[in-house]
Design a protein around this motif. Structure first.
Motif, PDB file in Angstrom:
ATOM      1  N   TRP A 419       7.397   4.533  -5.075  1.00  0.00           N
ATOM      2  CA  TRP A 419       7.812   5.740  -5.245  1.00  0.00           C
ATOM      3  C   TRP A 419       8.112   6.390  -6.555  1.00  0.00           C
ATOM      4  O   TRP A 419       8.123   7.434  -6.840  1.00  0.00           O
ATOM      5  CB  TRP A 419       8.930   6.172  -4.059  1.00  0.00           C
ATOM      6  N   VAL A 438       2.139  -0.407  -0.710  1.00  0.00           N
ATOM      7  CA  VAL A 438       1.936   0.900  -0.172  1.00  0.00           C
ATOM      8  C   VAL A 438       2.384   1.764  -1.332  1.00  0.00           C
ATOM      9  O   VAL A 438       3.432   1.882  -1.749  1.00  0.00           O
ATOM     10  CB  VAL A 438       2.765   1.140   0.984  1.00  0.00           C
ATOM     11  N   MET A 439       1.374   2.816  -1.691  1.00  0.00           N
ATOM     12  CA  MET A 439       1.389   3.693  -2.665  1.00  0.00           C
ATOM     13  C   MET A 439       2.186   5.109  -2.135  1.00  0.00           C
ATOM     14  O   MET A 439       1.625   5.665  -1.124  1.00  0.00           O
ATOM     15  CB  MET A 439       0.386   4.132  -3.755  1.00  0.00           C
ATOM     16  N   SER A 440       3.399   5.344  -2.602  1.00  0.00           N
ATOM     17  CA  SER A 440       3.711   6.726  -2.286  1.00  0.00           C
ATOM     18  C   SER A 440       4.477   7.522  -3.483  1.00  0.00           C
ATOM     19  O   SER A 440       5.789   7.662  -3.265  1.00  0.00           O
ATOM     20  CB  SER A 440       4.662   6.505  -1.001  1.00  0.00           C
ATOM     21  N   PRO A 464      -5.113   5.648  -5.262  1.00  0.00           N
ATOM     22  CA  PRO A 464      -4.214   4.478  -4.922  1.00  0.00           C
ATOM     23  C   PRO A 464      -4.243   3.497  -5.782  1.00  0.00           C
ATOM     24  O   PRO A 464      -3.184   2.854  -5.849  1.00  0.00           O
ATOM     25  CB  PRO A 464      -4.406   4.139  -3.359  1.00  0.00           C
ATOM     26  N   ILE A 477      -3.307  -3.607  -2.799  1.00  0.00           N
ATOM     27  CA  ILE A 477      -2.850  -2.140  -2.571  1.00  0.00           C
ATOM     28  C   ILE A 477      -3.399  -1.978  -1.424  1.00  0.00           C
ATOM     29  O   ILE A 477      -4.684  -1.493  -1.090  1.00  0.00           O
ATOM     30  CB  ILE A 477      -3.588  -1.229  -3.713  1.00  0.00           C
ATOM     31  N   ALA A 480      -1.621   3.853   1.318  1.00  0.00           N
ATOM     32  CA  ALA A 480      -0.650   4.963   0.562  1.00  0.00           C
ATOM     33  C   ALA A 480      -0.262   5.819   1.919  1.00  0.00           C
ATOM     34  O   ALA A 480      -0.694   5.704   3.102  1.00  0.00           O
ATOM     35  CB  ALA A 480      -1.337   6.130  -0.203  1.00  0.00           C
ATOM     36  N   GLN A 481       1.142   6.351   1.469  1.00  0.00           N
ATOM     37  CA  GLN A 481       1.410   7.413   2.391  1.00  0.00           C
ATOM     38  C   GLN A 481       2.392   8.613   1.756  1.00  0.00           C
ATOM     39  O   GLN A 481       2.712   8.322   0.549  1.00  0.00           O
ATOM     40  CB  GLN A 481       2.791   6.836   3.340  1.00  0.00           C
TER      41      GLN A 481
END
Length: 767
Positions: A419, A438-440, A464, A477, A480-481
């Motif tokens: 994040w 997880v990309m955020s 992402p 990876i 994402a969210q």
């Protein structure tokens, strides 16, 4: 911000039946089909399939019983009664849910709609359900008809589809402001519609504990309620102009002579929500944030801290203590009950923004650190996270934490949720360590950041995959969210506004992973009637071409273009809010004197767009300066440190750079800082110039000694605009910018005499 808080395409043979298809259109997006996300492959057929009360839903065996029931619930809303579900072989004039072992991806499906039948093929139930959601978007937009329909029509089409990313998530913070069970279910339905498969619920934080834990009843008896805090006061102030900022009265109670805000979910209620989500193939990821962000728990159980204290430090609250066995007993008891409610694989422990100063002084921590050869409190935090991960693993669960868990060591089996935009190497480090990621990142995937005219574009074009990864490392990876923190989101309508339509852009990134932006915008317009029918208070599209601060030499014209044909414009000039009863703007409005205009667009049902506050000022053309300059670029003064706003910059700069564009130089690497850009614009011709300043946190632009844009902070990435009348030649430029930590967004564009915004040519910049 918390503190302000390539894959292969599906290559499966289509079952085309007897329908004729136009092969030339097979791989091109067709905006006549209002599908978001767009399928991997779509081929248009001829004719249509009519669904009536006599249509059968046919399943082979019981593999897709839940999906058949979900489809029947959907069709019942149109037809008034459910269809008959039968087992056996495919038949004409039926909707067939068919098992196909040749489809390998877990969520992949094939869909063939002809005039004779609908065949939905999948290997896994999740794939069948994703196909049903595609059928849902092909059906009429109004899913809740007032009178039952005799016939519902599906266009003939052949689709082969699968997602690009396994993790397609949305996050909702229910701690800062609370949301009802009904809203959670509505949100789950919308996640399903756009093929998301993860809902991350932030259930606890300093401001409220929202899930019942039977072993520790005071967590909700006391921790779920609070007197109004500064976040509540801020939204109350905004509610004067916008009813979406009114705090939901359903979550306000009177107790012991006090007005309290809050609420919580019982375990039984949440089990119902989990079952509702699982039926739609959505995993709910519970987050119990620790060791930091635990004030709501520590208030009731002060033994959790190192010294019994519970207070705010410079930035964060006192954390629980990882040096006492009673802390681990508490954490394990809490998570044991959480695991009984949430059967999914993933449990989120938070692990971010921890003020470790209380650990430094605690004797228990000194002893534990010496015993385990732990040198720093950062390593002590890793000790806590790693120990909790072992507990999770012993229960068959997988730990997720925010990217701070990487600091001073984490096992390769934990999932890292990135994040912190200002730590770009974190996801690279995690992927190279073997962690799934997880990309955020806060920009552009913090949906609590105020949306502007650039928001959809930024989300849609988010990649992402960090650029520094090899193809093998990039497999780490997993998706994402987007995160929605609710400090400034007190109502369900405001949550809808902040999330939609940005969520649809992310859906297309994570499922389709193909740049069809212009076509997406066309399909998005076709989605709005469905969102209207589902009572989603989405943000209306921006009115293009508007500038907040306008100037003119003789006169100018306000003549906005409707983003949707059925909108109407209303405006006021006395500072009052535009309402449906305000003056209609049906054509060009001539302006020849200084004035302010408040403009809004309205739907036929009376829903209002953003309010555009437009200031008009008569201004003479600024004469150029008679200064000889020969050096290209702008001078950029760098001041490390914390600044409340751009007006508060004082002192001597630490360094001076020369830049050939208005960006944050790489050498400006302090956690927070300010930059002062100085120089000249070499204006090529007389005109009214518009400037668009997008920054996170704040910035003020002056040209020719005139303040053009005031976009001062602190705030997330947001664009403001202004105009200035300039003659040809050198015009002084001053831009002051502050970075509070976490954003690093600074962009400046221009347009002249109404042209489209564009980058400022480096040849214009002099100093």
């Amino acid at each position: 911000m918390r503190i302000h808080h390539y894959r292969k395409m599906l290559s499966l043979a289509l079952i085309l039946g007897c329908c004729t298809f136009h092969g030339a259109q097979a791989q091109e997006s067709n905006s006549k089909f209002p599908l978001i996300p767009y399928p991997s492959s779509l081929t248009i057929g001829q004719g249509s399939f009519n669904i009536t009360a006599k249509t059968l839903i046919v399943t082979e065996g019981h593999r897709f019983d839940n999906e058949a029931a979900q489809l029947n619930l959907l069709l019942k809303q149109y037809l008034g009664s459910p269809l008959k579900i039968a087992g056996g072989a495919a038949a004409e004039q039926s909707i067939v849910l068919k098992y196909d072992a040749t489809i390998t991806a877990p969520e992949a499906y094939r869909l063939s709609v002809t005039s004779k039948s609908v065949v939905l093929s999948a290997k896994e139930p999740a794939g069948a359900f994703r196909g049903i959601e595609t059928l849902r978007q092909l059906l009429p937009a109004d899913e809740h008809v007032q009178s039952p329909l005799k016939t519902v029509t599906l266009p003939a089409v052949a689709i082969a589809d699968q997602p690009a990313y396994a993790w397609r998530g949305m996050h909702l913070d229910v701690s800062r402001h609370f949301f009802s069970i009904d809203y959670l279910k509505k949100f789950i339905d919308l996640l399903a519609l756009y093929k998301f498969n993860k809902l991350h619920l932030h259930l606890t934080d300093d401001q409220g504990w929202r899930i019942e834990i039977k072993k520790y009843p005071k967590l909700t008896e006391e921790g779920a309620w609070r007197t109004f805090n500064n976040q509540d006061s801020a939204v109350m102030k905004k509610s004067a102009d916008n009813p979406d900022f009114v705090i939901d009265p359903k979550h306000i109670i009177q107790k012991d002579g006090k007005t309290l805000y809050g609420g919580f979910y019982t375990q039984q209620q949440m089990k119902g929500v989990v079952a509702y989500a699982l039926a739609r193939h959505i995993d709910i990821i519970p987050e119990i944030d620790m060791p930091g962000h635990m004030m709501a728990a520590i208030n009731s159980y002060p033994f959790l801290t190192a010294n019994g204290e519970n207070k705010w430090g410079k930035l964060f609250t006192t954390p629980i203590c990882p040096c006492k066995e009673t802390t681990f007993e508490f954490a394990q008891n809490v998570f044991t009950e959480i695991m009984e409610i949430f059967p999914g694989k993933y449990i989120h422990i938070g692990g971010d923004e921890v003020d470790r100063s209380s650990w430094e002084q605690a004797q228990s921590c000194k002893e534990l650190m010496a015993k385990n050869n732990i040198k720093t409190t950062a390593e002590l935090q890793s000790y806590f996270i790693n120990r909790m991960e072992k507990f999770f693993n012993s229960k068959g669960r997988k730990l997720i934490g925010w990217d701070e868990i990487l600091e001073d060591g984490i096992s390769s089996t934990a999932v890292v949720m990135y994040w912190r935009s200002w730590v770009p190497n974190a996801p690279v480090k995690a992927a190279k360590n073997g962690n799934q990621v997880v990309m955020s990142p806060g920009n552009p995937l913090y949906f609590d950041n105020e949306p502007d005219r650039n928001s959809l574009y930024e989300v849609y074009h988010f990649n992402p995959i960090p650029p520094k990864l090899t193809a093998a490392e990039a497999k780490g990876i997993i998706g994402a969210q987007a995160n929605t923190w609710t400090e400034r989101i007190p109502s369900e309508n405001r949550a809808d506004y902040m999330i939609f339509p940005r969520m649809t852009a992310l859906a297309e990134v994570l499922w389709s992973n193909k740049d069809r932006y212009e076509d997406y915008l066309k399909r998005l317009k076709l989605q709005f009637p469905r969102l209207d029918a589902l009572q989603v208070s989405y943000r209306l599209q921006d009115v293009s071409g508007l500038v907040e601060r306008n100037v003119f030499t003789d006169e100018t014209v306000l003549n906005p273009v409707k983003p949707l044909p059925d909108l109407s414009f209303r405006y006021t000039t006395d500072g009052s809010l535009p309402e449906l009863s305000s003056t209609a703007l049906n054509g060009p409005l001539k302006i020849s004197k200084n004035m302010s205009v408040r403009l809004a667009a309205f739907t036929p049902k009376g829903r209002r767009s953003d309010i555009y506050d437009l200031q008009y000022t008569q201004q003479d053309m600024a004469a150029p300066v008679n200064t000889f300059v020969s050096s290209p670029g702008l001078s950029c003064n760098y001041y490390p440190g914390e600044f409340k706003n751009a007006k508060s910059i004082t002192g001597e700069p630490k360094a001076v750079f020369t830049v050939d564009s208005v960006i944050v130089p790489k050498k400006a690497d302090a956690p927070s800082f300010c930059l002062k850009y100085q120089g000249y614009l070499d204006i090529p011709a007389d005109g009214i110039y518009s400037f668009y300043l997008n920054c996170d946190d704040g910035g003020i632009l002056k040209i020719a000694g005139r303040e053009v844009v005031d976009n001062d902070g602190p705030h997330g990435p947001f664009e403001k605009s202004g105009q200035v009348a300039l003659r040809k030649g050198l015009q002084p430029l001053n831009l002051d910018f502050i970075e509070g930590g976490g954003g690093y967004t600074l962009k400046l564009k221009y347009s002249v005499n109404g042209s489209q915004p564009m980058e400022i040519p480096s040849s214009w910049l002099k100093h």
